[in-house]
Scaffold this motif. Structure first.
Motif, PDB file in Angstrom:
ATOM      1  N   HIS A  52      35.837  49.953  48.430  1.00  0.00           N
ATOM      2  CA  HIS A  52      35.153  49.810  47.142  1.00  0.00           C
ATOM      3  C   HIS A  52      36.139  49.859  45.976  1.00  0.00           C
ATOM      4  N   PHE A  53      37.279  50.503  46.182  1.00  0.00           N
ATOM      5  CA  PHE A  53      38.260  50.653  45.108  1.00  0.00           C
ATOM      6  C   PHE A  53      39.405  49.656  45.226  1.00  0.00           C
ATOM      7  N   ASP A  54      39.150  48.510  45.862  1.00  0.00           N
ATOM      8  CA  ASP A  54      40.205  47.503  45.999  1.00  0.00           C
ATOM      9  C   ASP A  54      40.651  46.970  44.648  1.00  0.00           C
ATOM     10  N   ASP A  55      39.722  46.806  43.712  1.00  0.00           N
ATOM     11  CA  ASP A  55      40.100  46.304  42.385  1.00  0.00           C
ATOM     12  C   ASP A  55      41.046  47.265  41.679  1.00  0.00           C
ATOM     13  N   SER A  56      40.751  48.554  41.768  1.00  0.00           N
ATOM     14  CA  SER A  56      41.629  49.551  41.145  1.00  0.00           C
ATOM     15  C   SER A  56      42.973  49.615  41.839  1.00  0.00           C
ATOM     16  N   LEU A  57      42.986  49.454  43.160  1.00  0.00           N
ATOM     17  CA  LEU A  57      44.247  49.499  43.905  1.00  0.00           C
ATOM     18  C   LEU A  57      45.120  48.293  43.598  1.00  0.00           C
ATOM     19  N   GLN A  58      44.506  47.156  43.295  1.00  0.00           N
ATOM     20  CA  GLN A  58      45.289  45.973  42.965  1.00  0.00           C
ATOM     21  C   GLN A  58      45.878  46.054  41.568  1.00  0.00           C
ATOM     22  N   VAL A  59      45.141  46.642  40.636  1.00  0.00           N
ATOM     23  CA  VAL A  59      45.632  46.730  39.263  1.00  0.00           C
ATOM     24  C   VAL A  59      46.619  47.881  39.111  1.00  0.00           C
ATOM     25  N   TRP A  60      46.270  49.053  39.611  1.00  0.00           N
ATOM     26  CA  TRP A  60      47.107  50.258  39.512  1.00  0.00           C
ATOM     27  C   TRP A  60      47.278  50.840  40.923  1.00  0.00           C
ATOM     28  N   PRO A  61      48.104  50.263  41.759  1.00  0.00           N
ATOM     29  CA  PRO A  61      48.157  50.690  43.172  1.00  0.00           C
ATOM     30  C   PRO A  61      48.605  52.134  43.355  1.00  0.00           C
ATOM     31  N   TYR A  62      49.682  52.553  42.687  1.00  0.00           N
ATOM     32  CA  TYR A  62      50.207  53.901  42.918  1.00  0.00           C
ATOM     33  C   TYR A  62      49.330  54.970  42.258  1.00  0.00           C
ATOM     34  N   VAL A  63      48.883  54.680  41.048  1.00  0.00           N
ATOM     35  CA  VAL A  63      48.029  55.650  40.351  1.00  0.00           C
ATOM     36  C   VAL A  63      46.709  55.830  41.093  1.00  0.00           C
ATOM     37  N   ALA A  64      46.108  54.712  41.513  1.00  0.00           N
ATOM     38  CA  ALA A  64      44.828  54.798  42.220  1.00  0.00           C
ATOM     39  C   ALA A  64      44.976  55.522  43.554  1.00  0.00           C
ATOM     40  N   LYS A  65      46.063  55.240  44.298  1.00  0.00           N
ATOM     41  CA  LYS A  65      46.270  55.943  45.568  1.00  0.00           C
ATOM     42  C   LYS A  65      46.444  57.443  45.351  1.00  0.00           C
ATOM     43  N   GLY A  66      47.179  57.805  44.304  1.00  0.00           N
ATOM     44  CA  GLY A  66      47.367  59.225  44.012  1.00  0.00           C
ATOM     45  C   GLY A  66      46.070  59.924  43.675  1.00  0.00           C
ATOM     46  N   ILE A  67      45.211  59.257  42.908  1.00  0.00           N
ATOM     47  CA  ILE A  67      43.920  59.855  42.556  1.00  0.00           C
ATOM     48  C   ILE A  67      43.031  59.998  43.786  1.00  0.00           C
ATOM     49  N   ILE A  68      43.033  58.986  44.656  1.00  0.00           N
ATOM     50  CA  ILE A  68      42.217  59.049  45.873  1.00  0.00           C
ATOM     51  C   ILE A  68      42.681  60.172  46.776  1.00  0.00           C
ATOM     52  N   ILE A  69      43.995  60.297  46.967  1.00  0.00           N
ATOM     53  CA  ILE A  69      44.519  61.366  47.825  1.00  0.00           C
ATOM     54  C   ILE A  69      44.191  62.735  47.231  1.00  0.00           C
TER      55      ILE A  69
END
Length: 362
Positions: free
Chosen positions: A327-344
């Motif tokens: 569901h968060f593919d759009d966020s991962l494409q725009v801000w990959p590192y920031v989005a991954k950090g928030i998810i973790i």
């Protein structure tokens, strides 16, 4: 004066007032001062059960005993149940309403409860449980059967008698409505006798039973009104009422389970968790869920309340062990590192830390 002595725990003053009253009343048949009620309708023993100490309550109960006979070291004493377990309000109601386990565990009070259970309490519980299970089975059987799509007219009733396949659901519905009306009459009488405050405040178990009864009767009556108003062509309102009634029917079984030694502690623990631990956990988790959902919504290219609510839904499913990270593919494409950090960070904080804290607290 005796009520004040009970309220402040002055045992000597209580005994002195009893002796003074016994000396002065003579042949007067008026009740003892301790049996008179104050402006809230409380006698001395009911007041001691409401807000007195264990020693004061036990002393007041002992003073009400009457020695019947004595043989050596064996003494038989008679304790009247007036104001203890009879009348409104009585001492037992205050004990149950306030959850005073220290008073309920006293030997004489415990013996009274055991005698009531052995003489008539157990038979009444089994009888009511059997009746409720029977009505519940009839209710569930009626829900499985197809709803008749005709209105109750004389010609349609004749058609029902000719087609026996259409009769089971109306018969089951009639039984459910009849039993509900009888229970509604019983609940209204109890509410009139005890008042709304006493009806809903007589201990947690009694309050749960009364609330389930009111919700059940209201839902069944609402379903009848919806059927009479809209017929079977528009069953939306009727279905909503039946959903509420179904919940009330099944939750009512929890009250019966309190009367059994094997299931009672589990039911009590479940309700305590639902009333204390779970709300506190949800309040703490909602902070992290709101922060995470809002952050991922900002990082995405989507806009609108619907997308924000979808982020919240994904957060809830991740909490239940079913994360949908696609569901968060759009966020991962725009801000990959920031989005991954928030998810973790969210998964570690909520799924690992908060759930383990909830389990440890339970």
């Amino acid at each position: 004066a005796m009520h004040m002595a009970v309220l402040w725990g002055h045992i000597e003053m209580y005994d002195l007032l009893r002796e003074e009253w016994a000396a002065r009343k003579g042949d007067n048949l008026e009740p003892c001062l301790g049996d008179r009620r104050n402006h809230e309708g409380q006698t001395c023993i009911s007041l001691a059960a409401a807000c007195g100490s264990v020693e004061m309550f036990d002393h007041v109960l002992t003073s009400k005993g009457q020695q019947m006979w004595s043989y050596g070291a064996v003494t038989c004493r008679l304790y009247p149940v007036e104001s203890l377990d009879c009348g409104t309000p009585n001492a037992m109601q205050y004990m149950l309403r306030s959850g005073r386990a220290e008073l309920l565990s006293l030997p004489r009070v415990r013996r009274l409860q055991d005698n009531k259970w052995e003489v008539f309490g157990r038979d009444i519980l089994y009888e009511r449980l059997l009746k409720h299970c029977l009505v519940l089975l009839i209710f569930q059987f009626a829900l499985v059967l197809p709803r008749p799509s005709i209105r109750l007219t004389l010609d349609n009733l004749r058609a029902l008698t000719e087609d026996w396949a259409l009769l089971p659901r109306p018969v089951c519905e009639f039984i459910v409505v009849l039993t509900t009306e009888r229970k509604l009459v019983v609940e209204l009488r109890e509410m009139y006798r005890s008042g709304l405050r006493g009806y809903l405040g007589m201990g947690r178990a009694c309050a749960f039973e009364n609330v389930c009864s009111v919700v059940l009767c209201t839902a069944i009556m609402a379903a009848c009104v919806a059927r009479a108003s809209f017929g079977t062509e528009e069953p939306l309102v009727e279905n909503i009422a039946l959903v509420v009634a179904s919940f009330a029917y099944w939750l009512y079984l929890a009250w019966f389970m309190l009367g059994f030694q094997l299931t009672g502690p589990f039911i009590i623990s479940a309700f305590e968790m639902l009333g204390t631990d779970i709300p506190a956990f949800l309040m703490a988790v909602s902070i992290f869920m709101g922060a995470f959902a809002s952050a991922m919504y900002i990082l995405s290219t989507k806009s609108g309340l619907a997308f924000l609510m979808q982020d919240f839904e994904v957060c809830v499913m991740a909490l239940l062990g079913q994360p949908n990270l696609q569901h968060f593919d759009d966020s991962l494409q725009v801000w990959p590192y920031v989005a991954k950090g928030i998810i973790i960070f969210y998964l570690i904080t909520v799924v690992l830390v908060m759930l383990n804290l909830l389990i440890a607290k339970m």
